[in-house]
Design a protein around this motif. Structure first.
Motif, short mmCIF file in Angstrom:
data_model
loop_
_atom_site.label_atom_id
_atom_site.label_comp_id
_atom_site.label_asym_id
_atom_site.label_seq_id
_atom_site.Cartn_x
_atom_site.Cartn_y
_atom_site.Cartn_z
N LEU A 228 -27.23 63.95 53.11
CA LEU A 228 -28.00 64.29 51.91
C LEU A 228 -28.75 63.07 51.37
N GLN A 229 -28.08 61.92 51.38
CA GLN A 229 -28.72 60.69 50.90
C GLN A 229 -29.93 60.33 51.76
N LEU B 158 -32.82 61.59 47.91
CA LEU B 158 -32.52 62.38 46.71
C LEU B 158 -32.99 61.68 45.43
N THR C 195 -23.63 62.22 44.85
CA THR C 195 -23.12 62.14 46.23
C THR C 195 -22.22 60.92 46.41
#
Length: 387
Positions: free
Chosen positions: A90-91, A95, A103
């Motif tokens: 996700l990072q 983001l 996160t």
């Protein structure tokens, strides 16, 4: 039952999982200046990109052992790897800052699961004669990971950007989860413990820190971590500028080498707690040497060498003092809590001593912390003889 032979390949694979866990800190620390450029609007909140992982360790470290013992060590190790891989992935998407911090908080839970389950499993798959060596190897995971990130991670970021490092970390954790699943399936599962209830958590802390067996490794580890990171951070500034970079780079390497050589040899001939006490004693003598020879390169490396004995022997003390997987998990959780607390407090404490009494004040406080570590272990050893 203790195995007759150590499963060295699996020990090394779990150790690599430890490197991935340390990288949850290191992937931010080694490129911290670039994180500031990536999130220029973060301002004072930028520091939380590193500390968010450690804050959860301080708050939840001691009780993490109870939760891991309830969920199962193999299951927790794999779940922590997958969670860590998902957060890094996700990072890598770039983001917004608030989501990035979220996160990082979830990564803190992943990190706790790894640093509690992994050494517990290593102790379980190691023959008794090899436990000192395998757990000393485990104790190097933080320093080795930071070195690898400096050598490999920084060039990766320079060429492909910050998100490339996050993507590489995600891929590593996912690969480790895939490789470890079949390997761990052949490891006998320790008896699962009941899941602790929220109202039981204060009692869990009391059980750990009242026990001279469960809490002893963490009690000394607090004083070690207060000194080690602070020494790596602050001592090089007092070394001759021409040797400063050499000493700064050599200190963690000397600590690792001494831990893996002289430390392992000592662990084959005496109890781990005794080796820890020797390390604290020699560290105090090295601090006196630093007081007599301000910023001396040899004295600085002598301090790092002494603390290397504490590093490896502390993890080896966990299975020596605790016979069951559940109590070992509790001890490893307490180590995580004490380590995060020591890393958080050590540098500010020594900086405060420097501002009040200069270099001599910093060294005097360092010596007092090392003596306190020795005294705590001596006192707990006396309690174990009584209990």
């Amino acid at each position: 039952m203790m195995p007759e032979r150590t499963r060295w390949a699996l020990v090394l694979l779990i150790w690599v999982a430890g490197l991935a866990a340390a990288a949850q800190y290191g992937k931010i620390s080694v490129i911290f200046d670039r994180i500031g450029a990536f999130y220029p609007q973060a301002g004072a909140w930028l520091g939380f990109t590193v500390s968010m992982v450690g804050v959860l360790g301080i708050l939840l470290g001691a009780v993490a052992g109870a939760f891991v013992a309830a969920m199962g060590y193999r299951r927790m190790l794999l779940a922590a790897l997958w969670i860590g891989a998902a957060m890094s992935a996700l990072q890598a998407l770039g983001l917004p800052f608030a989501l990035f911090l979220a996160t990082r908080g979830i990564e803190g839970l992943s990190h706790l699961g790894l640093v509690v389950a992994a050494p517990t499993l290593i102790a379980q798959i190691s023959a008794e004669r090899d436990r000192g060596a395998t757990l000393t190897l485990w104790s190097t995971f933080f320093s080795v990971a930071f070195a690898l990130l400096a050598w490999l991670g920084i060039p990766l970021v320079e060429r492909f950007g910050v998100t490339a490092l996050f993507a590489a970390h995600a891929a590593l954790m996912a690969l480790l989860a895939v490789l470890l699943r079949p390997a761990l399936a052949r490891v006998p599962a320790p008896v699962r413990q009941p899941m602790p209830r929220l109202r039981d958590l204060p009692a869990v802390h009391r059980e750990i820190y009242r026990s001279p067996h469960i809490g002893a490794p963490a009690a000394g580890w607090l004083f070690y971590t207060c000194c080690f990171l602070a020494a790596l951070t602050l001592l090089p500034a007092h070394v001759d500028p021409g040797l400063r970079a050499l000493v700064a780079g050599a200190m963690p390497l000397v600590s690792i080498v001494v831990s893996l050589t002289f430390g392992v040899w000592l662990l084959r001939h005496m109890p781990a707690v005794t080796v820890v006490e020797i390390g604290f004693g020699l560290g105090t003598l090295a601090a006196a040497w630093l007081w007599l020879s301000p910023g001396g390169p040899a004295a600085s490396l002598g301090l790092a060498a002494a603390l290397g004995l504490v590093q490896g022997a502390t993890f080896a003390a966990v299975p020596q003092l605790n016979a069951t997987a559940a109590t070992r998990a509790q001890a490893n959780g307490a180590l995580a809590q004490a380590g995060n607390l020591g890393n958080t407090l050590g540098t500010p404490l020594l900086l405060a001593a420097t501002s009040v009494a200069g270099y001599a004040g910093m060294i005097a406080l360092m010596a007092l912390l090392l003596l306190a570590g020795l005294a705590v272990h001596r006192g707990l050893a006396g309690l174990r003889r009584v209990v």
